[in-house]
Motif scaffolding. Structure first.
Motif, short mmCIF file in Angstrom:
data_model
loop_
_atom_site.label_atom_id
_atom_site.label_comp_id
_atom_site.label_asym_id
_atom_site.label_seq_id
_atom_site.Cartn_x
_atom_site.Cartn_y
_atom_site.Cartn_z
N GLU A 129 0.76 -2.35 -4.49
CA GLU A 129 1.36 -3.49 -3.48
C GLU A 129 0.65 -3.65 -2.25
O GLU A 129 0.39 -4.62 -1.79
CB GLU A 129 2.83 -3.25 -3.56
CG GLU A 129 3.52 -3.57 -4.68
CD GLU A 129 3.43 -4.74 -5.26
OE1 GLU A 129 3.28 -5.66 -4.35
OE2 GLU A 129 3.41 -4.77 -6.70
N ALA A 130 0.31 -2.48 -1.75
CA ALA A 130 -0.51 -2.38 -0.21
C ALA A 130 -1.89 -3.09 -0.58
O ALA A 130 -2.20 -4.14 0.19
CB ALA A 130 -0.72 -1.04 0.19
N THR A 131 -2.45 -3.08 -1.71
CA THR A 131 -3.67 -3.36 -1.97
C THR A 131 -3.61 -5.05 -2.05
O THR A 131 -4.13 -5.89 -1.59
CB THR A 131 -4.66 -2.94 -3.15
OG1 THR A 131 -4.65 -1.54 -3.11
CG2 THR A 131 -5.90 -3.59 -3.40
N PHE A 132 -2.68 -5.36 -2.97
CA PHE A 132 -2.31 -6.74 -3.17
C PHE A 132 -2.06 -7.40 -1.85
O PHE A 132 -2.33 -8.85 -1.69
CB PHE A 132 -1.08 -6.76 -4.04
CG PHE A 132 -0.82 -8.34 -4.52
CD1 PHE A 132 -1.50 -9.38 -5.29
CD2 PHE A 132 0.29 -8.88 -3.86
CE1 PHE A 132 -1.04 -10.56 -5.79
CE2 PHE A 132 0.76 -10.22 -3.85
CZ PHE A 132 0.09 -10.97 -5.09
N ASP A 133 -1.23 -6.95 -1.04
CA ASP A 133 -0.84 -7.47 0.31
C ASP A 133 -2.08 -7.62 1.24
O ASP A 133 -1.81 -8.79 1.68
CB ASP A 133 0.39 -6.76 0.84
CG ASP A 133 0.97 -7.17 2.21
OD1 ASP A 133 1.22 -8.35 1.93
OD2 ASP A 133 0.73 -6.76 3.25
N HIS A 134 -2.74 -6.62 1.24
CA HIS A 134 -3.58 -6.79 2.67
C HIS A 134 -4.87 -5.85 2.42
O HIS A 134 -5.69 -5.63 3.30
CB HIS A 134 -2.82 -6.12 3.91
CG HIS A 134 -2.42 -4.82 3.79
ND1 HIS A 134 -1.02 -4.51 3.56
CD2 HIS A 134 -3.04 -3.55 3.78
CE1 HIS A 134 -0.71 -3.44 3.35
NE2 HIS A 134 -1.91 -2.58 3.76
N THR A 188 0.72 -10.79 -12.54
CA THR A 188 0.54 -11.01 -11.22
C THR A 188 -0.43 -10.17 -10.26
O THR A 188 -0.79 -10.52 -9.28
CB THR A 188 1.84 -11.17 -10.51
OG1 THR A 188 2.28 -9.89 -10.45
CG2 THR A 188 2.66 -12.19 -11.38
N ARG A 189 -0.63 -8.86 -10.89
CA ARG A 189 -1.34 -7.79 -10.12
C ARG A 189 -2.66 -7.32 -10.59
O ARG A 189 -3.24 -6.65 -10.12
CB ARG A 189 -0.14 -6.65 -9.78
CG ARG A 189 0.88 -6.75 -9.08
CD ARG A 189 0.64 -7.35 -7.52
NE ARG A 189 1.63 -7.55 -6.67
CZ ARG A 189 2.45 -8.50 -6.49
NH1 ARG A 189 2.16 -9.64 -7.05
NH2 ARG A 189 3.65 -8.55 -6.02
N LYS A 238 3.15 1.83 -4.91
CA LYS A 238 2.98 1.67 -3.52
C LYS A 238 1.68 1.30 -3.15
O LYS A 238 1.23 0.15 -2.27
CB LYS A 238 3.54 2.91 -2.61
CG LYS A 238 3.66 2.85 -1.37
CD LYS A 238 4.21 4.15 -0.67
CE LYS A 238 4.37 4.02 0.89
NZ LYS A 238 4.50 5.15 1.57
N THR A 281 -6.21 -13.58 -4.89
CA THR A 281 -5.55 -12.28 -4.24
C THR A 281 -6.80 -11.13 -4.28
O THR A 281 -7.71 -11.09 -4.68
CB THR A 281 -4.45 -11.77 -5.22
OG1 THR A 281 -5.12 -11.40 -6.30
CG2 THR A 281 -3.35 -12.86 -5.14
N THR A 322 -4.73 1.63 2.00
CA THR A 322 -5.60 1.19 1.00
C THR A 322 -6.96 1.74 0.96
O THR A 322 -7.75 1.77 0.13
CB THR A 322 -5.72 -0.38 0.98
OG1 THR A 322 -6.63 -0.65 2.13
CG2 THR A 322 -4.65 -1.39 1.01
N THR A 339 -6.16 -7.96 -5.33
CA THR A 339 -6.38 -7.46 -6.44
C THR A 339 -7.28 -8.27 -7.43
O THR A 339 -8.08 -7.83 -8.45
CB THR A 339 -4.84 -7.20 -7.46
OG1 THR A 339 -4.41 -8.24 -7.30
CG2 THR A 339 -4.15 -6.20 -6.60
#
Length: 372
Positions: free
Chosen positions: A300-305, A36-37, A297, A3, A279, A5
């Motif tokens: 989660e943005a970093t983890f997502d994209h 998970t992160r 927030k 991922t 990010t 992260t």
């Protein structure tokens, strides 16, 4: 699958969560973020605790007990927040052990009302450290002029410190000096200096907010072209300063004796301008040996994209210096901007502290009325 992260962690960036609540601890959310992160630490401040306590449910039982005991507002705040930090420190203890004490850290801040009182800051920092009673705590002390000698004294006592509210390179240099002086004091006192950890929290997005406001007022094409560049450039130059200062003979002698470097920590990494990539203050500030403390927030943005493309700091020093040359040419008084930011930062935390006091006062009164 790796991922973003995980990739960020692999690049040597420690991901800390800029938030804490009892709800996160008791529901297992904090443990889940570790799993998970790639979260390996937590930072708190009065604003965060004010938000957590305003939601209240997880604190009702303890507030009722405190009310019955006749605890004052400040006594209740001290007990509630140190309990949360102790519990979070226990959640992070495996990370602390696995990283030999580097990560797994949970920060708690001295009262912002003490930001300009050296002796009171020292006394409360020592009280917080003793009360939390966990080796993986960090005591947050602001980098005000009154805070600098407090940082030296507290570190000299063997206490790990998160220095907060740093905006300028000049103040950051003074923070590094205060850290090294503290480690020298600890070493002279026979304290095991390898157990002392410190981070220097360099604020990022707030710099862009203040500088962009000034660039808008200037209004020239050159000024407009510099918008949203100061925060990242300032942080990159901070890392350049970090590399230089910890390569001096003074620093090397302490490191050879077992001391650790005081890591740069990127704070205020949530994007304030919605036109910017969410990010930005993560992907543009990647370098080994740094910490990035993120609101959920941003995490989660970093983890997502988040797109992690390796070190984005050390090869960009010339560009960062160029940004500052252009800011000066455009008419931005950066020294004034950072002083305004420090003053506002202290004022905002004091306002949040008073909001926290009001919330707890109301909760204590409500608990007493309910018990009648």
């Amino acid at each position: 699958m790796s991922t973003p992260t995980a990739h960020l962690s692999a690049e040597g960036v420690s991901i800390w969560l800029d938030d804490l609540s009892r709800q996160r601890i008791i529901t297992g959310n904090l443990a889940d973020l570790i799993a998970t992160r790639n979260v390996v630490g937590v930072t708190t401040n009065p604003t965060i605790f004010a938000g957590a306590l305003s939601k209240g449910e997880a604190y009702e039982g303890q507030v009722a007990v405190l009310a019955q005991r006749g605890a004052s507002t400040d006594e209740a705040i001290f007990e509630i927040t140190t309990d949360d930090v102790r519990a979070a420190s226990d959640v992070f203890r495996p990370v602390f052990d696995a990283t030999n004490g580097v990560d797994g850290r949970v920060s708690i801040e001295v009262s912002p009302d003490l930001a300009h009182d050296t002796e009171a800051t020292i006394a409360q920092a020592k009280e917080l450290w003793a009360t939390v009673d966990r080796p993986n705590a960090l005591i947050k002390i602001p980098a005000t002029k009154a805070g600098l000698p407090a940082i030296t004294e507290v570190i000299g006592s063997g206490i790990s410190v998160n220095v907060t509210l740093i905006f300028s390179l000049e103040r950051y240099a003074a923070v590094i000096d205060a850290y090294l002086a503290g480690v020298e004091q600890a070493k002279a006192a026979g304290i095991d200096i390898s157990t002392i950890q410190s981070v220097a929290s360099f604020f990022v997005s707030r710099v862009d907010t203040e500088v962009d406001k000034r660039l808008t007022a200037i209004g020239t094409p050159d000024a407009e072209a510099l918008k949203s560049k100061a925060g990242v450039a300032n942080a990159r130059l901070a890392y350049e300063l970090f590399e230089r200062e910890f390569a001096t003979d003074r620093a090397k002698a302490l490191l050879d004796a077992g001391a650790t470097v005081q890591r740069p920590l990127w704070a205020s990494t949530g994007v304030k301008d919605p036109a910017l990539p969410d990010t930005l203050y993560v992907t543009e500030l990647v370098a080994a040996g740094t910490v990035n403390t993120m609101p959920e927030k941003t995490l989660e943005a970093t983890f997502d994209h988040g797109v992690i493309s390796g070190d984005t700091i050390t090869g960009n020093y010339a560009d960062a210096h160029d940004v500052f040359d252009r800011l000066a040419a455009a008419g931005v008084d950066f020294a004034d901007a950072t002083q305004v930011l420090e003053d506002e930062g202290v004022e905002k935390f004091i306002a949040s502290w008073h909001e926290l006091q009001a919330t707890v006062t109301t909760a204590l009164q409500s608990a007493l009325e309910t018990s009648k």
